[in-house]
Design a protein around this motif. Structure first.
Motif, PDB file in Angstrom:
ATOM      1  N   ILE A   1      40.096   1.927   8.357  1.00  0.00           N
ATOM      2  CA  ILE A   1      41.177   2.888   8.555  1.00  0.00           C
ATOM      3  C   ILE A   1      42.423   2.086   8.926  1.00  0.00           C
ATOM      4  CG2 ILE A   1      42.010   4.831   9.920  1.00  0.00           C
ATOM      5  CD1 ILE A   1      39.662   5.450   7.950  1.00  0.00           C
ATOM      6  N   TYR A   2      43.464   2.260   8.145  1.00  0.00           N
ATOM      7  CA  TYR A   2      44.664   1.446   8.271  1.00  0.00           C
ATOM      8  C   TYR A   2      45.556   1.937   9.407  1.00  0.00           C
ATOM      9  CZ  TYR A   2      43.274  -0.355   3.731  1.00  0.00           C
ATOM     10  OH  TYR A   2      42.565  -0.938   2.702  1.00  0.00           O
ATOM     11  N   VAL A   3      45.989   0.988  10.238  1.00  0.00           N
ATOM     12  CA  VAL A   3      46.989   1.279  11.262  1.00  0.00           C
ATOM     13  C   VAL A   3      48.345   1.016  10.618  1.00  0.00           C
ATOM     14  CG1 VAL A   3      47.830   0.750  13.573  1.00  0.00           C
ATOM     15  CG2 VAL A   3      45.380   0.562  13.063  1.00  0.00           C
ATOM     16  N   LEU A   4      49.122   2.081  10.412  1.00  0.00           N
ATOM     17  CA  LEU A   4      50.374   1.966   9.679  1.00  0.00           C
ATOM     18  C   LEU A   4      51.589   1.789  10.579  1.00  0.00           C
ATOM     19  CD1 LEU A   4      49.932   4.726   6.940  1.00  0.00           C
ATOM     20  CD2 LEU A   4      49.186   2.337   6.912  1.00  0.00           C
TER      21      LEU A   4
ATOM     22  N   SER B   1      56.982   8.114  18.928  1.00  0.00           N
ATOM     23  CA  SER B   1      56.644   8.586  17.584  1.00  0.00           C
ATOM     24  C   SER B   1      57.696   8.173  16.573  1.00  0.00           C
ATOM     25  CB  SER B   1      56.453  10.104  17.571  1.00  0.00           C
ATOM     26  OG  SER B   1      57.636  10.785  17.907  1.00  0.00           O
ATOM     27  N   ARG B   2      58.956   8.141  16.989  1.00  0.00           N
ATOM     28  CA  ARG B   2      60.013   7.696  16.078  1.00  0.00           C
ATOM     29  C   ARG B   2      59.734   6.262  15.616  1.00  0.00           C
ATOM     30  NH1 ARG B   2      64.058   7.855  19.435  1.00  0.00           N
ATOM     31  NH2 ARG B   2      64.197  10.121  19.260  1.00  0.00           N
TER      32      ARG B   2
ATOM     33  N   ALA C   1      55.595   3.075   9.832  1.00  0.00           N
ATOM     34  CA  ALA C   1      54.670   3.531   8.792  1.00  0.00           C
ATOM     35  C   ALA C   1      55.389   3.929   7.512  1.00  0.00           C
ATOM     36  CB  ALA C   1      53.862   4.703   9.313  1.00  0.00           C
ATOM     37  N   GLY C   2      56.692   4.179   7.606  1.00  0.00           N
ATOM     38  CA  GLY C   2      57.426   4.669   6.446  1.00  0.00           C
ATOM     39  C   GLY C   2      57.066   6.102   6.104  1.00  0.00           C
ATOM     40  N   LEU C   3      56.704   6.873   7.119  1.00  0.00           N
ATOM     41  CA  LEU C   3      56.287   8.255   6.931  1.00  0.00           C
ATOM     42  C   LEU C   3      57.040   9.160   7.895  1.00  0.00           C
ATOM     43  CD1 LEU C   3      52.414   7.676   6.702  1.00  0.00           C
ATOM     44  CD2 LEU C   3      53.954   8.171   4.799  1.00  0.00           C
TER      45      LEU C   3
ATOM     46  N   GLN D   1      44.288   5.452   3.380  1.00  0.00           N
ATOM     47  CA  GLN D   1      44.879   4.916   2.177  1.00  0.00           C
ATOM     48  C   GLN D   1      45.579   3.586   2.460  1.00  0.00           C
ATOM     49  OE1 GLN D   1      44.485   6.746  -0.826  1.00  0.00           O
ATOM     50  NE2 GLN D   1      43.145   7.909   0.566  1.00  0.00           N
ATOM     51  N   LYS D   2      45.336   2.613   1.619  1.00  0.00           N
ATOM     52  CA  LYS D   2      45.981   1.299   1.784  1.00  0.00           C
ATOM     53  C   LYS D   2      47.485   1.436   1.622  1.00  0.00           C
ATOM     54  CE  LYS D   2      45.879  -3.433   0.008  1.00  0.00           C
ATOM     55  NZ  LYS D   2      45.208  -4.358  -0.934  1.00  0.00           N
ATOM     56  N   PRO D   3      48.269   0.878   2.561  1.00  0.00           N
ATOM     57  CA  PRO D   3      49.723   0.987   2.434  1.00  0.00           C
ATOM     58  C   PRO D   3      50.240   0.211   1.240  1.00  0.00           C
ATOM     59  CG  PRO D   3      49.140  -0.509   4.215  1.00  0.00           C
ATOM     60  CD  PRO D   3      47.853   0.123   3.757  1.00  0.00           C
ATOM     61  N   ASP D   4      51.356   0.649   0.696  1.00  0.00           N
ATOM     62  CA  ASP D   4      51.963  -0.030  -0.448  1.00  0.00           C
ATOM     63  C   ASP D   4      52.483  -1.406  -0.055  1.00  0.00           C
ATOM     64  OD1 ASP D   4      51.500   2.211  -1.984  1.00  0.00           O
ATOM     65  OD2 ASP D   4      53.448   3.103  -1.485  1.00  0.00           O
TER      66      ASP D   4
END
Length: 393
Positions: free
Chosen positions: A239-242, A269-270, A276-278, A390-393
């Motif tokens: 599980i990816y830590v983004l 959170s900001r 994470a780019g999310l 999901q693997k990050p880009d």
């Protein structure tokens, strides 16, 4: 070689009799057993661990004041390259995951074990009374403010006044959380809970009743993090830590900048979303520290899951319960599953399990991203982590 940090193993300690540790358990072997189970799940051994993070209230005064040292010795972790004993209250373990991310990403170490254990129920050690009236404690403690419930009650009343939320708003959170606990065989309290039962429960500190307050249980857990490259050879789904973030603002509630606004969570959170780019709207599920129902309400708004003051509408009609539009605290949370004094590690554990899938009736649908947010003290510190399968880009 990818040094993208991932979670590869999680474990929580079994309990019985509504949150009491199994016979023969003590705070050290509880953490040892959780560590071994999480490592086994990943396909790793204790000798692979070269980073250790641990926090708690046990063994103080005494060797518990140096918990990383003691656990390294007890577990036989030889010469770890990274140690973290940061204690900012219940958010500590989410903060540890962020620190572990940086240590792994930068190459300081390869495999970090995050641990927690508590015997507060068995040892009747929950009481926070009797603390010396030092520093900011000299103002509210000596005036008789019950801690921590009194502080959270003040925040609840302020939010009610500023935004029109109510006891019914908080009851929606308690009922939804209990519904998830009913699907979790490990939860301390699984019987269905109704709105009327929450609203008519024994008052604790106005406006909070018994069902608005977290449990008092034993418990513990472990999280294992390593690199994506190492995870390719392991048995568990990574599980990816983004992204991650952390912040703090005060110790005592009388110094909280705004009691109806959880600014530490806004800040942490900001940072996590940006890394994470999310955005908040990209999150499929949330694991939110629920020391009290008001903690959840404040945190949802701070994380951007809804607008400020809109939490009262966000939780209506059991929106966060099983079958609702937005799953939250799917293990039953600190309100119904367990709360051994510091709850943050269980946010990471449940999020990891949901992202892996296969939880049967408790599995939330279509989960690819999760936000975990821990709160420490009396709305004092915040730590946020964004996870994905999901693997990050």
């Amino acid at each position: 070689m990818s040094r993208q940090p991932v979670i590869v193993g999680v474990s929580d300690a079994p309990t019985e009799n509504r949150g009491r540790a199994l016979p023969g358990t003590h705070v050290l072997n509880m953490q040892r057993d959780c560590a071994n189970e999480a490592l086994n799940e990943a396909g790793l051994k204790m000798t692979d661990v070269d980073g250790l993070a641990v926090a708690g209230m046990w063994g103080m005064p005494g060797p518990g004041a140096m918990q990383p040292n003691l656990l390294a010795e007890y577990l036989g972790i030889r010469m770890p390259k990274y140690l973290d004993g940061t204690n900012v209250g219940g958010s500590a373990f989410v903060l540890h995951a962020g620190h572990a991310y940086e240590m792994i990403k930068s190459g300081v170490c390869d495999t970090v074990l995050i641990l927690y254990g508590s015997m507060q129920k068995s040892q009747a050690a929950r009481s926070l009374g009797g603390r010396p009236a030092l520093f900011s404690n000299q103002f509210d403690m000596t005036a008789g403010l019950p801690s921590p419930a009194g502080a959270y009650a003040m925040a609840a009343n302020r939010h009610f006044h500023d935004y029109g939320s109510s006891r019914e708003t908080l009851a929606e959170i308690a009922v939804a959380t209990r519904a998830w606990a009913g699907l979790n065989p490990a939860a301390a309290f699984r019987d269905p809970l109704t709105m009327d039962e929450v609203l008519n429960a024994t008052p604790i500190v106005d406006p909070l009743g018994r069902q608005d307050c977290c449990l008092v249980t034993d418990g513990g857990g472990a999280v294992v993090m390593t690199t994506e490259e190492r995870a390719k050879d392991l048995s568990a789904k990574p599980i990816y830590v983004l992204g991650h973030g952390e912040s703090a603002s005060h110790v005592n509630i009388n110094y909280m900048p705004d009691m109806s606004r959880l600014e530490v969570a806004e800040t942490s959170s900001r940072s996590a979303y940006e890394m994470a780019g999310l955005k908040a709207s990209d999150m499929d599920i949330a694991m939110i520290y629920d020391s009290f129902t008001i903690t959840v309400l404040l945190t949802m708004e701070a994380l951007g899951l809804c607008g400020r003051g809109e939490g009262k509408d966000f939780v209506k009609n059991q929106r966060t319960a099983p079958g609702g539009e937005f799953p939250m605290n799917t293990n039953g949370g600190g309100l119904s599953y367990c709360h051994p004094g510091m709850y943050g590690i269980f946010l990471l554990i449940e999020a990891t399990r949901q992202l892996r899938g296969g939880l049967g009736d408790r599995q939330a649908p279509n989960v690819n991203t999760a936000v975990c947010h821990g709160t420490g003290g009396v709305l004092s510190s915040g730590a946020t982590v964004v996870l994905s399968n999901q693997k990050p880009d």
